[in-house]
Design a protein around this motif. Structure first.
Motif, PDB file in Angstrom:
ATOM      1  N   GLY A 141       0.838  -1.192   0.000  1.00 47.35           N
ATOM      2  CA  GLY A 141       0.000   0.000   0.000  1.00 47.35           C
ATOM      3  C   GLY A 141       0.870   1.238   0.000  1.00 47.35           C
ATOM      4  N   SER A 142       0.214   2.385   0.053  1.00 47.91           N
ATOM      5  CA  SER A 142       0.988   3.628   0.016  1.00 47.91           C
ATOM      6  C   SER A 142       1.737   3.808   1.331  1.00 47.91           C
ATOM      7  N   PRO A 170      -6.396   4.022   3.229  1.00 48.66           N
ATOM      8  CA  PRO A 170      -5.181   4.816   3.068  1.00 48.66           C
ATOM      9  C   PRO A 170      -5.154   5.478   1.693  1.00 48.66           C
ATOM     10  N   VAL A 171      -4.161   6.327   1.493  1.00 47.63           N
ATOM     11  CA  VAL A 171      -3.989   6.960   0.172  1.00 47.63           C
ATOM     12  C   VAL A 171      -3.825   5.844  -0.860  1.00 47.63           C
ATOM     13  N   PRO A 172      -4.571   5.920  -1.964  1.00 53.26           N
ATOM     14  CA  PRO A 172      -4.508   4.795  -2.918  1.00 53.26           C
ATOM     15  C   PRO A 172      -3.183   4.730  -3.666  1.00 53.26           C
ATOM     16  N   GLU A 200      11.206   5.031  -2.480  1.00 50.59           N
ATOM     17  CA  GLU A 200      10.043   4.180  -2.764  1.00 50.59           C
ATOM     18  C   GLU A 200       8.774   4.816  -2.194  1.00 50.59           C
ATOM     19  N   ARG A 201       7.727   4.927  -3.019  1.00 46.37           N
ATOM     20  CA  ARG A 201       6.489   5.563  -2.565  1.00 46.37           C
ATOM     21  C   ARG A 201       5.452   4.544  -2.080  1.00 46.37           C
ATOM     22  N   VAL A 202       5.843   3.293  -2.188  1.00 41.37           N
ATOM     23  CA  VAL A 202       4.930   2.220  -1.790  1.00 41.37           C
ATOM     24  C   VAL A 202       5.603   1.404  -0.698  1.00 41.37           C
ATOM     25  N   GLN A 203       4.832   0.951   0.273  1.00 42.90           N
ATOM     26  CA  GLN A 203       5.417   0.114   1.326  1.00 42.90           C
ATOM     27  C   GLN A 203       4.879  -1.310   1.202  1.00 42.90           C
TER      28      GLN A 203
END
Lengths: 313, 393
Positions: free
Chosen positions: B59-60, B79-81, B285-288
């Motif tokens: 997710g974000s 969360p933020v998509p 990285e913008r995604v975790q």
């Protein structure tokens, strides 16, 4: 170790109570439930070429299905819910790509069983000119169905699809890989032979004297150099006086000698075409099954008729 | 029954008011800390069970806890998509299968979960009546959602707007119920499942309307230049997807940019899991990617800390209660001085008198502890159900 960000102790307690409310689970699983690894692969397809490829490559190890009725073009078919239940339960779903069978975009199908057989040649798909686009206010314009999709009429692309089908089968049943590879190679060889033959026919075709009754022959035209205009005539309908008038004007300007049809046109249509000096040639795209004729035989018959017409001249 | 025990029991029955208070005091003093322990342990087990069955979550970047609770229980704010391209990114690695989740909308108070059929397979959610969703606009209800909404296959269900103030935004979508799932005793029972494309239609990212090339639609056309048509707000959008209008539905964005709340990543094996996690380690990285179990363990650490404070407090109260009980017995003996003298005068030995008094204490404490044990058993058996019934319904 990652930190838990932005939560309070009360939130943590609330989450705990929430989890407690969720109660117990079933037995643990690590992945999506694997499908049966024994018995024939159940393979649903979206058109007859792919069903034929699947049946040829899979042989007794594959049950290849195309649930579309025989009298419907699978490209524009809208399955019934019970048909979709069949697709949902299939081991593999073979897609043709290029926007073929738009219903797939509206259906709930497992992502993991879908195979886009056009994935290897997406850059060779032909964009349709003149498709209507629309936008809502300042948004970007959007076109619906803007790619030609009878890709298998380019037999080189059809061979790529056949290879993709063979690879998908081998991935699904690794123990049968060699069987699938041998059958796939035979099919690809047949397709390449027909491709070479059509290339020879295309080489013998020298001028722009072909007409196409329907805009479904783009890949045939492109691969084999068969230039010519496309109309929008149906074989079982009279095109009407306006269309006949436009064709007569075109004939006066730039005479065509042959017109490719998806099926035998009406006798009256054949007669009037003859008066204009145009010989109809049936070149069935073979999107759906023809009773008693396998798909490759149908394509060879198409090539026979085209060759007879062009070489006779 | 021996003499001292008989006399003690008669005394306790005669002074039943005092006896009941003492027994309850002992019972509650024993039950509260033990029952809390049982409840917390039980809740922790449930919490980690669902997390254990979700190997990886993508997710974000943001709060891992919010991401986990949103993706596993659907009840917190989404969360933020992340874009759909992240789903393709997971698939393209060949290390895991991605199962997208789009949450945030509700219907009749129940969360709407946009996903793919793989989610139902992975969670082993079996259809009890009807079938799984097959077309855009169809939904399948969790067992509890169907029961509370009073719906069955063939009925319709309307989605709620994201906010009541979003009057100019997203229109509700009338969905057709095509199936009801068998109870799974998880958060899935409360959910309304739709295809993720239906969730996008709900979000206003896709819609269906009459053919703008049709001359009858001219009132809804702002401009027409060649093959390009610009529509105005008067264009009538369908709020229900039917077999007749389904082919008019489309998205005004490429699929790769469409939003997804989170994705379950189902790795092929342990090695694939480690390798996949390594792909998300870049500093920009913008995604975790995270293991829900780890997040839940941290949450439980927090809860255990809270619990230990609570238990310490309860222990203090229990000690005070115990001291009070001792005081009550001591005062009781003092008040019963003449009664004790009478027992002695009629021939009771000092030992017999002491046996009577000790028997009273033992009976009160024993009955209290039995009640505490019974309450603890009831808690362990019905604790989750009680919380569900009284706190969350």
């Amino acid at each position: 170790m990652r930190r838990i960000g932005g939560h309070s102790l009360s939130g943590a307690m609330g989450a705990l109570l929430l989890a407690a409310s969720a109660c117990t689970e079933a037995t643990p699983v690590a992945r999506v439930e694997p499908r049966a690894k024994t018995g024939p692969l159940v393979v649903y397809t979206v058109n007859e070429p792919l069903r034929y490829f699947a049946a040829r490559i899979g042989g007794p190890h594959v049950e290849a299905l195309l649930p579309a009725p025989d009298d419907v073009d699978p490209a524009f078919w809208l399955p019934e819910p019970e048909d979709l239940v069949g697709y949902q339960g299939a081991d593999l779903i073979l897609r043709s790509g290029g926007g073929y069978a738009r219903w797939i975009g509206f259906a709930s199908l497992p992502r993991s069983t879908q195979v886009d057989t056009s994935a290897g040649y997406r850059d060779r798909l032909i964009a349709l000119r003149g498709s209507v686009t629309h936008s809502h206010g300042p948004q970007a314009a959007q076109s619906h169905g803007d790619t030609a999709f009878t890709t298998w009429l380019d037999l080189e692309l059809a061979a790529q699809q056949a290879r993709a089908v063979g690879e998908a089968f081998a991935d699904a049943r690794p123990l049968l890989r060699s069987d699938f590879e041998i059958a796939s190679a035979k099919l690809v060889s047949d397709l390449e032979r027909l491709d070479e033959r059509l290339l020879e026919i295309g080489a013998a075709y020298e001028d722009e004297s072909l007409l196409f009754s329907h805009p479904v022959y783009q890949y045939l035209q492109q691969r084999y150099g068969l230039g010519g205009d496309s109309l929008h005539w149906e074989p079982d309908q009279d095109p009407g006086p306006d269309e006949w008038g436009r064709l007569a004007e075109r004939q006066a300007r730039s005479p065509a000698r042959w017109m490719l049809w998806e099926a035998e046109p009406l006798p009256e249509t054949q007669r009037r075409l003859g008066e204009l000096g145009i010989t109809p040639i049936v070149f069935s795209p073979g999107g759906n099954a023809v009773e008693g004729v396998d798909w490759l035989a149908l394509m060879n018959a198409n090539a026979d008729r085209l060759e007879a017409a062009i070489r006779r001249d | 029954m021996s003499g001292p025990l008989y006399v003690a029991s008669r005394y306790l029955v005669h002074h039943r008011g005092k006896t009941i208070i003492l027994v309850l005091a002992v019972a509650l003093t024993g039950f509260v800390p033990v029952g809390l322990q049982v409840l917390v342990a039980q809740s922790a087990r449930e919490l980690t069970a669902r997390a254990d069955r979700t190997p990886l979550l993508v997710g974000s970047r943001g709060s891992p806890l919010e991401l986990v609770l949103s993706a596993l229980y659907f009840d917190t704010d989404p969360p933020v998509p992340i874009p759909w391209s992240e789903i393709e990114r997971i698939d393209d690695t060949g290390l895991a299968q991605a199962v997208p989740l789009q949450v945030g909308f509700r219907a009749g108070g129940h969360p709407i979960v946009g996903t793919t059929l793989e989610y139902l397979d992975y969670r082993r959610l079996r259809v009890a009546t009807g079938r799984r969703m097959a077309w855009l606009g169809e939904c399948v209800l969790g067992a509890r959602a169907a029961r509370e909404l009073g719906l069955e296959p063939g009925d319709d269900l309307v989605s709620s707007p994201e906010t009541v103030f979003d009057l100019a935004g997203v229109y509700p979508l009338k969905m057709r119920v095509v199936g009801v799932l068998a109870p799974s005793h998880t958060a899935d029972d409360r959910a309304v499942f739709v295809d993720i494309k239906t969730a996008w239609v709900m979000a206003g990212l896709g819609h269906g309307h009459r053919d703008l090339g049709d001359p009858d639609a001219s009132a809804a056309v702002l401009s027409r230049a060649g093959d390009r048509i610009v529509a105005n707000a008067a264009v009538l959008e369908y709020n229900q997807i039917t077999r007749e209008n389904i082919e008019s539905f489309h998205f005004h964005a490429g699929r790769s940019s469409l939003p997804v709340s989170a994705a379950l990543a189902l790795p092929t094996d342990e090695r694939a899991r480690v390798l996949l996690m390594g792909r998300y380690e870049a500093p920009d990285e913008r995604v975790q990617i995270l293991r829900p179990r780890s997040v839940m363990d941290e949450l439980l650490d927090t809860v255990v800390t809270v619990q230990s404070y609570v238990v310490a407090g309860i222990a203090l109260v229990a000690a005070a209660t115990g001291a009070t009980i001792v005081l009550v017995f001591m005062l009781s003996i003092r008040l019963r001085r003449r009664e004790i003298e009478t027992m002695t005068k009629i021939g009771g030995s000092r030992g017999s008198v002491a046996a009577v008094l000790i028997s009273e204490v033992v009976v009160v404490v024993a009955v209290g502890l039995v009640i505490a044990a019974g309450l603890t058993l009831v808690t362990s058996r019905f604790g989750s159900a009680a919380i569900r019934a009284f706190l969350l319904s």
